[in-house]
Design a protein around this motif. Structure first.
Motif, PDB file in Angstrom:
ATOM      1  N   LEU A   1       7.129 -16.689  -4.048  1.00 19.88           N
ATOM      2  CA  LEU A   1       8.455 -16.420  -4.616  1.00 19.88           C
ATOM      3  C   LEU A   1       8.573 -14.932  -4.919  1.00 19.88           C
ATOM      4  N   ASP A   2       9.684 -14.338  -4.514  1.00 20.41           N
ATOM      5  CA  ASP A   2       9.955 -12.923  -4.771  1.00 20.41           C
ATOM      6  C   ASP A   2      11.352 -12.807  -5.372  1.00 20.41           C
ATOM      7  N   LEU A   3      11.439 -12.404  -6.626  1.00 23.60           N
ATOM      8  CA  LEU A   3      12.712 -12.327  -7.332  1.00 23.60           C
ATOM      9  C   LEU A   3      12.810 -10.977  -8.021  1.00 23.60           C
ATOM     10  N   ARG A   4      13.877 -10.223  -7.722  1.00 27.24           N
ATOM     11  CA  ARG A   4      14.051  -8.890  -8.295  1.00 27.24           C
ATOM     12  C   ARG A   4      15.504  -8.660  -8.677  1.00 27.24           C
ATOM     13  N   ASN A   5      15.683  -7.997  -9.805  1.00 24.09           N
ATOM     14  CA  ASN A   5      17.019  -7.606 -10.269  1.00 24.09           C
ATOM     15  C   ASN A   5      16.952  -6.167 -10.750  1.00 24.09           C
ATOM     16  N   GLU A   6      17.961  -5.401 -10.423  1.00 18.88           N
ATOM     17  CA  GLU A   6      18.032  -4.010 -10.888  1.00 18.88           C
ATOM     18  C   GLU A   6      19.486  -3.655 -11.170  1.00 18.88           C
ATOM     19  N   ARG A   7      19.725  -3.133 -12.343  1.00 21.51           N
ATOM     20  CA  ARG A   7      21.063  -2.683 -12.716  1.00 21.51           C
ATOM     21  C   ARG A   7      20.911  -1.379 -13.489  1.00 21.51           C
TER      22      ARG A   7
ATOM     23  N   LEU B   1       0.817  -1.207   0.000  1.00 18.59           N
ATOM     24  CA  LEU B   1       0.000   0.000   0.000  1.00 18.59           C
ATOM     25  C   LEU B   1       0.852   1.259   0.000  1.00 18.59           C
ATOM     26  N   ASP B   2       2.010   1.215   0.655  1.00 20.07           N
ATOM     27  CA  ASP B   2       2.883   2.375   0.719  1.00 20.07           C
ATOM     28  C   ASP B   2       3.616   2.538  -0.616  1.00 20.07           C
ATOM     29  N   GLY B   3       3.419   3.669  -1.287  1.00 20.28           N
ATOM     30  CA  GLY B   3       4.002   3.864  -2.606  1.00 20.28           C
ATOM     31  C   GLY B   3       3.435   2.878  -3.604  1.00 20.28           C
ATOM     32  N   PHE B   4       2.105   2.829  -3.700  1.00 21.76           N
ATOM     33  CA  PHE B   4       1.404   1.776  -4.433  1.00 21.76           C
ATOM     34  C   PHE B   4       1.880   1.638  -5.877  1.00 21.76           C
ATOM     35  N   PHE B   5       1.939   2.735  -6.621  1.00 20.12           N
ATOM     36  CA  PHE B   5       2.264   2.645  -8.044  1.00 20.12           C
ATOM     37  C   PHE B   5       3.750   2.383  -8.289  1.00 20.12           C
ATOM     38  N   LYS B   6       4.594   2.774  -7.348  1.00 20.29           N
ATOM     39  CA  LYS B   6       6.035   2.565  -7.505  1.00 20.29           C
ATOM     40  C   LYS B   6       6.475   1.186  -7.045  1.00 20.29           C
ATOM     41  N   ASN B   7       5.937   0.737  -5.904  1.00 19.98           N
ATOM     42  CA  ASN B   7       6.429  -0.489  -5.283  1.00 19.98           C
ATOM     43  C   ASN B   7       5.718  -1.754  -5.748  1.00 19.98           C
ATOM     44  N   ASN B   8       4.680  -1.628  -6.572  1.00 18.29           N
ATOM     45  CA  ASN B   8       3.951  -2.802  -7.021  1.00 18.29           C
ATOM     46  C   ASN B   8       4.255  -3.171  -8.463  1.00 18.29           C
ATOM     47  N   ARG B   9       5.396  -2.720  -8.975  1.00 17.99           N
ATOM     48  CA  ARG B   9       5.760  -3.065 -10.350  1.00 17.99           C
ATOM     49  C   ARG B   9       6.219  -4.511 -10.460  1.00 17.99           C
ATOM     50  N   ALA B  10       6.748  -5.087  -9.383  1.00 21.35           N
ATOM     51  CA  ALA B  10       7.176  -6.480  -9.382  1.00 21.35           C
ATOM     52  C   ALA B  10       6.711  -7.102  -8.068  1.00 21.35           C
ATOM     53  N   LEU B  11       5.531  -7.730  -8.093  1.00 23.38           N
ATOM     54  CA  LEU B  11       4.943  -8.252  -6.878  1.00 23.38           C
ATOM     55  C   LEU B  11       5.463  -9.656  -6.565  1.00 23.38           C
ATOM     56  N   PRO B  12       5.589  -9.988  -5.259  1.00 18.79           N
ATOM     57  CA  PRO B  12       5.834 -11.389  -4.906  1.00 18.79           C
ATOM     58  C   PRO B  12       4.636 -12.231  -5.349  1.00 18.79           C
ATOM     59  N   LEU B  13       4.882 -13.277  -6.127  1.00 18.25           N
ATOM     60  CA  LEU B  13       3.823 -14.135  -6.637  1.00 18.25           C
ATOM     61  C   LEU B  13       3.910 -15.500  -5.970  1.00 18.25           C
ATOM     62  N   GLY B  14       2.770 -16.168  -5.868  1.00 18.10           N
ATOM     63  CA  GLY B  14       2.773 -17.472  -5.222  1.00 18.10           C
ATOM     64  C   GLY B  14       1.593 -18.318  -5.621  1.00 18.10           C
TER      65      GLY B  14
END
Length: 244
Positions: free
Chosen positions: A75-81, A43-56
């Protein structure tokens, strides 16, 4: 305990008591197995932080008309470079990688509250593993010996967390079809975590290749209790029908 936590507990108690009685005939499940695809919005920073959701995945096994066994995997997998221009650094590079895996088992009780709506209470217990790594490097000009010299700055840190948790929850379900429904859950999470941090940073002067290095390693154990107004939303598919 914050007001939201108290409200969640207050709402769950009467519903749990009501769910112990058999639900009306029109709410009796006609499917023995339910398989759901879950997401955990922030909920905090909804549009920014929900671009890659933990899926299960959430599997439910109907054990009684108003009760089900729950088995879940998240499963929660994120990569940023990225490379950023800077007035203080040349060709800076930044890299983050995180991996999280969570599994849980639980039980839920449900009761019909309207033609297409069902309310649930439940309890999950489980364990999780999280690994986070951050690396960055940049060439920076620093004033030394009355002049300016170029230095290569590097840092590399790893954070690993093992956790166990207990999670009371309440949920509301909307029946789209007899074999398909949505649910949204709110929960209170009581979590014990063991976290270890390791890594270091280095600074290398490029004109003479003199290098300095510092490292750090820490461990920490903590217990947290926190509320999740929307802990996960799920689309469920039901199969293997049984007679009423």
């Amino acid at each position: 305990m914050n007001p939201l936590t108290c409200l969640l507990l207050a709402a769950a108690l009467p519903l749990a008591a009501a769910a112990q009685t058999a639900p009306p005939a029109d709410s009796v499940a006609t499917y023995r197995h339910q398989l759901g695809l879950t997401a955990s919005p922030v909920l905090d920073g909804f549009f920014k932080n929900n671009r890659a959701l933990p899926l299960g995945l959430l599997y439910k096994r109907q054990t009684k008309p108003n009760q089900a066994l729950r088995l879940g995997l998240v499963l929660d997998l994120r990569n940023e470079r990225r490379n950023k221009s800077s007035d203080l650094a040349v060709n800076p590079t930044f890299y983050e990688n995180s991996f999280g895996l969570q599994t849980y088992i639980g039980r839920e009780w449900k009761r019909s509250i309207a033609r297409r709506w069902v309310a649930c209470v439940g309890l999950d217990m489980g364990a999780g593993y999280d690994r986070f790594r951050r690396r960055d490097e940049a060439i920076t000009a620093i004033n030394v010996d009355g002049g300016s010299a170029l230095f290569l700055r590097k840092s590399d840190y790893n954070i690993t967390t093992y956790s166990t948790f207990l999670r009371p929850l309440i949920a509301v379900c909307y029946q789209v079809k007899t074999y398909l429904y949505f649910s949204a859950e709110s929960a209170i999470s009581m979590r014990y975590s063991h976290t270890s941090v390791s890594g270091g940073n280095s600074l290398t002067r490029l004109d003479n290749n003199i290098r300095g290095y510092g490292s750090a390693a820490t461990k920490d154990n903590n217990i947290r209790i926190f509320s999740q107004p929307i802990s996960q939303v799920t689309l469920h598919y039901c199969f293997n029908s049984v007679e009423r």
